[in-house]
Motif scaffolding. Sequence first.
Motif, PDB file in Angstrom:
ATOM      1  N   LYS A   1       0.844  -1.189   0.000  1.00  0.00           N
ATOM      2  CA  LYS A   1       0.000   0.000   0.000  1.00  0.00           C
ATOM      3  C   LYS A   1       0.884   1.246   0.000  1.00  0.00           C
ATOM      4  O   LYS A   1       2.020   1.210   0.462  1.00  0.00           O
ATOM      5  CB  LYS A   1      -0.918   0.027   1.228  1.00  0.00           C
ATOM      6  CG  LYS A   1      -1.782  -1.223   1.391  1.00  0.00           C
ATOM      7  CD  LYS A   1      -2.781  -1.349   0.262  1.00  0.00           C
ATOM      8  CE  LYS A   1      -3.682  -2.578   0.473  1.00  0.00           C
ATOM      9  NZ  LYS A   1      -4.603  -2.770  -0.677  1.00  0.00           N
ATOM     10  N   THR A   2       0.334   2.347  -0.487  1.00  0.00           N
ATOM     11  CA  THR A   2       1.062   3.621  -0.396  1.00  0.00           C
ATOM     12  C   THR A   2       0.606   4.436   0.808  1.00  0.00           C
ATOM     13  O   THR A   2       1.263   5.412   1.174  1.00  0.00           O
ATOM     14  CB  THR A   2       0.859   4.459  -1.672  1.00  0.00           C
ATOM     15  OG1 THR A   2      -0.528   4.559  -1.955  1.00  0.00           O
ATOM     16  CG2 THR A   2       1.569   3.821  -2.851  1.00  0.00           C
ATOM     17  N   GLU A   3      -0.510   4.038   1.405  1.00  0.00           N
ATOM     18  CA  GLU A   3      -1.034   4.767   2.570  1.00  0.00           C
ATOM     19  C   GLU A   3      -0.396   4.232   3.849  1.00  0.00           C
ATOM     20  O   GLU A   3      -1.044   3.649   4.710  1.00  0.00           O
ATOM     21  CB  GLU A   3      -2.555   4.658   2.613  1.00  0.00           C
ATOM     22  CG  GLU A   3      -3.205   5.359   1.422  1.00  0.00           C
ATOM     23  CD  GLU A   3      -4.674   5.022   1.302  1.00  0.00           C
ATOM     24  OE1 GLU A   3      -5.143   4.106   2.013  1.00  0.00           O
ATOM     25  OE2 GLU A   3      -5.357   5.668   0.485  1.00  0.00           O
ATOM     26  N   GLY A   4       0.891   4.415   3.941  1.00  0.00           N
ATOM     27  CA  GLY A   4       1.663   3.985   5.097  1.00  0.00           C
ATOM     28  C   GLY A   4       2.962   4.751   5.128  1.00  0.00           C
ATOM     29  O   GLY A   4       3.249   5.586   4.249  1.00  0.00           O
ATOM     30  N   LEU A   5       3.794   4.479   6.111  1.00  0.00           N
ATOM     31  CA  LEU A   5       5.040   5.222   6.248  1.00  0.00           C
ATOM     32  C   LEU A   5       5.988   4.970   5.072  1.00  0.00           C
ATOM     33  O   LEU A   5       6.698   5.872   4.631  1.00  0.00           O
ATOM     34  CB  LEU A   5       5.726   4.837   7.566  1.00  0.00           C
ATOM     35  CG  LEU A   5       5.000   5.289   8.849  1.00  0.00           C
ATOM     36  CD1 LEU A   5       5.754   4.809  10.078  1.00  0.00           C
ATOM     37  CD2 LEU A   5       4.847   6.811   8.861  1.00  0.00           C
ATOM     38  N   GLY A   6       5.979   3.743   4.563  1.00  0.00           N
ATOM     39  CA  GLY A   6       6.834   3.436   3.424  1.00  0.00           C
ATOM     40  C   GLY A   6       6.431   4.230   2.191  1.00  0.00           C
ATOM     41  O   GLY A   6       7.282   4.798   1.497  1.00  0.00           O
ATOM     42  N   GLY A   7       5.127   4.275   1.922  1.00  0.00           N
ATOM     43  CA  GLY A   7       4.644   5.039   0.782  1.00  0.00           C
ATOM     44  C   GLY A   7       4.888   6.521   0.947  1.00  0.00           C
ATOM     45  O   GLY A   7       5.263   7.218  -0.006  1.00  0.00           O
ATOM     46  N   LEU A   8       4.698   7.014   2.171  1.00  0.00           N
ATOM     47  CA  LEU A   8       4.927   8.427   2.442  1.00  0.00           C
ATOM     48  C   LEU A   8       6.398   8.790   2.243  1.00  0.00           C
ATOM     49  O   LEU A   8       6.726   9.820   1.646  1.00  0.00           O
ATOM     50  CB  LEU A   8       4.493   8.757   3.867  1.00  0.00           C
ATOM     51  CG  LEU A   8       4.554  10.236   4.273  1.00  0.00           C
ATOM     52  CD1 LEU A   8       3.606  11.060   3.423  1.00  0.00           C
ATOM     53  CD2 LEU A   8       4.206  10.387   5.758  1.00  0.00           C
ATOM     54  N   ALA A   9       7.307   7.943   2.723  1.00  0.00           N
ATOM     55  CA  ALA A   9       8.740   8.200   2.571  1.00  0.00           C
ATOM     56  C   ALA A   9       9.137   8.192   1.094  1.00  0.00           C
ATOM     57  O   ALA A   9       9.899   9.069   0.642  1.00  0.00           O
ATOM     58  CB  ALA A   9       9.539   7.153   3.340  1.00  0.00           C
ATOM     59  N   ALA A  10       8.614   7.227   0.350  1.00  0.00           N
ATOM     60  CA  ALA A  10       8.916   7.180  -1.084  1.00  0.00           C
ATOM     61  C   ALA A  10       8.375   8.417  -1.788  1.00  0.00           C
ATOM     62  O   ALA A  10       9.030   8.977  -2.676  1.00  0.00           O
ATOM     63  CB  ALA A  10       8.317   5.911  -1.698  1.00  0.00           C
ATOM     64  N   GLY A  11       7.180   8.852  -1.387  1.00  0.00           N
ATOM     65  CA  GLY A  11       6.595  10.040  -1.973  1.00  0.00           C
ATOM     66  C   GLY A  11       7.425  11.280  -1.708  1.00  0.00           C
ATOM     67  O   GLY A  11       7.600  12.132  -2.585  1.00  0.00           O
ATOM     68  N   VAL A  12       7.950  11.408  -0.506  1.00  0.00           N
ATOM     69  CA  VAL A  12       8.791  12.565  -0.156  1.00  0.00           C
ATOM     70  C   VAL A  12      10.048  12.585  -1.020  1.00  0.00           C
ATOM     71  O   VAL A  12      10.475  13.642  -1.504  1.00  0.00           O
ATOM     72  CB  VAL A  12       9.154  12.537   1.342  1.00  0.00           C
ATOM     73  CG1 VAL A  12      10.228  13.573   1.650  1.00  0.00           C
ATOM     74  CG2 VAL A  12       7.918  12.790   2.190  1.00  0.00           C
ATOM     75  N   VAL A  13      10.644  11.415  -1.219  1.00  0.00           N
ATOM     76  CA  VAL A  13      11.836  11.345  -2.075  1.00  0.00           C
ATOM     77  C   VAL A  13      11.507  11.818  -3.487  1.00  0.00           C
ATOM     78  O   VAL A  13      12.261  12.600  -4.090  1.00  0.00           O
ATOM     79  CB  VAL A  13      12.389   9.904  -2.102  1.00  0.00           C
ATOM     80  CG1 VAL A  13      13.492   9.783  -3.156  1.00  0.00           C
ATOM     81  CG2 VAL A  13      12.930   9.506  -0.735  1.00  0.00           C
ATOM     82  N   LEU A  14      10.374  11.385  -4.009  1.00  0.00           N
ATOM     83  CA  LEU A  14      10.007  11.792  -5.366  1.00  0.00           C
ATOM     84  C   LEU A  14       9.622  13.263  -5.435  1.00  0.00           C
ATOM     85  O   LEU A  14       9.815  13.911  -6.472  1.00  0.00           O
ATOM     86  CB  LEU A  14       8.863  10.913  -5.884  1.00  0.00           C
ATOM     87  CG  LEU A  14       9.189   9.430  -6.064  1.00  0.00           C
ATOM     88  CD1 LEU A  14       8.084   8.734  -6.844  1.00  0.00           C
ATOM     89  CD2 LEU A  14      10.517   9.243  -6.787  1.00  0.00           C
TER      90      LEU A  14
END
Length: 264
Positions: free
Chosen positions: A198-211
């Motif tokens: 899922k993207t609705e989690g800390l992993g998705g949020l961290a990846a989103g910040v990088v992008l």
Amino acid sequence: MKTFPRSPWAWAPPLVAAALFGWVAATGSNHSLFLVLNHAGHQLGDNLWVNLTLLGDGAVALALVLPCIKRSPRCFWAALIAAVIATLYVQGVKQIINVPRPIAVFSPGEFFQAGPAYRAVSFPSGHAAAIFAITGIWIMGLARHYLLRVLLLVLATLVSLSRVMVGVHWPLDLLGGMLGGWLAAWTGLGLYGRYGWKTEGLGGLAAGVVLLVVAGWLLFSRHIGIPAVLPLQRTLGLVCLLWGAWEMLQMLPRLQLRRQSKGE
């Protein structure tokens, strides 16, 4: 994902690329075909090709993934996985097979060249790998949408050809990059199909910040080395930055709800 190998959209593009690779290699036409394509392509104008080549840049390709973060977690995660695999493939092969670039073989007056005058590690094309990794995910991930799939395939082909048109890659480089990028797309979709992150989690949020950082960097960077592409580069960076930030803001309430439910 189990249906992809049975679909022509999954196996036909790499099969055609492999057949063309074999034909060009067997006939020894890599250099002559480069000159034919490079000269003929500029009937359409130089600005077309330098702007198309921008779309195969790794940073631009990653920024284009950002708007998918909420709407399509499948494309988002599959694209990030594919980006890592395609990068490892391109950089690994380049270190093993050091093919000279066109400018190291022909004199500058024999062909059109734009941007930095790279002279070595030509095979495979990183731009071709990047654009086919991203579009391969969209093409194989779409249900129906025949016309859109065709348009995406044509766009990826033109972006790859732009590397010949700007004089920095051979035809075999493009075909090798396309095969690696498509394999990366296959792998990314396969891993997402197995794990379904899922993207609705800390992993998705961290990846989103990088992008978000990548998209923001496009507003200032001149790393392409071709001034003519800066307006398109900055426009794409700004659109992806704002769109991606909006998508991530919409995810925050759901992220908080998930954390609360876990706490209960």
